[in-house]
Design a protein around this motif. Structure first.
Motif, PDB file in Angstrom:
ATOM      1  N   ASN A   1      37.331  44.988  47.598  1.00 16.12           N
ATOM      2  CA  ASN A   1      35.633  45.014  48.030  1.00 16.12           C
ATOM      3  C   ASN A   1      35.153  43.807  48.316  1.00 16.12           C
ATOM      4  OD1 ASN A   1      35.999  47.918  47.394  1.00 16.12           O
ATOM      5  ND2 ASN A   1      35.622  47.773  45.249  1.00 16.12           N
ATOM      6  N   LYS A   2      36.080  42.762  48.408  1.00 16.13           N
ATOM      7  CA  LYS A   2      35.372  41.502  48.370  1.00 16.13           C
ATOM      8  C   LYS A   2      34.140  40.852  47.404  1.00 16.13           C
ATOM      9  CE  LYS A   2      36.951  41.074  53.212  1.00 16.13           C
ATOM     10  NZ  LYS A   2      38.224  41.332  52.944  1.00 16.13           N
ATOM     11  N   ASP A   3      34.319  41.695  46.268  1.00 11.95           N
ATOM     12  CA  ASP A   3      33.364  41.120  45.223  1.00 11.95           C
ATOM     13  C   ASP A   3      33.795  39.962  44.517  1.00 11.95           C
ATOM     14  OD1 ASP A   3      31.686  43.506  45.856  1.00 11.95           O
ATOM     15  OD2 ASP A   3      32.965  44.836  44.505  1.00 11.95           O
ATOM     16  N   PRO A   4      32.754  39.254  44.034  1.00 13.66           N
ATOM     17  CA  PRO A   4      33.010  38.326  43.167  1.00 13.66           C
ATOM     18  C   PRO A   4      33.431  38.687  41.776  1.00 13.66           C
ATOM     19  CG  PRO A   4      30.770  38.643  43.243  1.00 13.66           C
ATOM     20  CD  PRO A   4      31.007  39.301  44.018  1.00 13.66           C
ATOM     21  N   TYR A   5      34.319  37.917  41.030  1.00 13.38           N
ATOM     22  CA  TYR A   5      34.788  37.873  39.661  1.00 13.38           C
ATOM     23  C   TYR A   5      33.419  37.475  38.927  1.00 13.38           C
ATOM     24  CZ  TYR A   5      39.556  37.934  41.854  1.00 13.38           C
ATOM     25  OH  TYR A   5      40.539  37.818  42.679  1.00 13.38           O
TER      26      TYR A   5
END
Length: 72
Positions: free
Chosen positions: A31-35
């Motif tokens: 999802n190209k979300d940050p960790y």
């Protein structure tokens, strides 16, 4: 024999925790979300304090440390 007080641990098996951690990071990548620590906590169905408590357990310490380092 001492009585244990409080909730039972959500995780007694490091491998199960590691599977959920891996799933969290994979979903973030897809999802190209940050960790984030908050996201990690939600994926593990824990709060931040509980994650820190698991980090104090010698059995879970390496798993939590590695996950936190990846978030950083």
């Amino acid at each position: 024999m001492a009585n244990k007080v409080g909730r039972p641990k959500a995780y007694t098996d490091v491998e199960i925790m590691q599977q959920k951690i891996d799933k969290y990071f994979n979903e973030c990548d897809i999802n190209k979300d940050p960790y984030t620590i908050t996201g990690l906590a939600l994926a593990l169905d824990l709060d931040r304090k509980s994650i820190n408590n698991y980090a104090k357990d010698s059995e879970f310490f390496p798993t939590i440390k590695k996950a936190k380092l990846k978030v950083e």
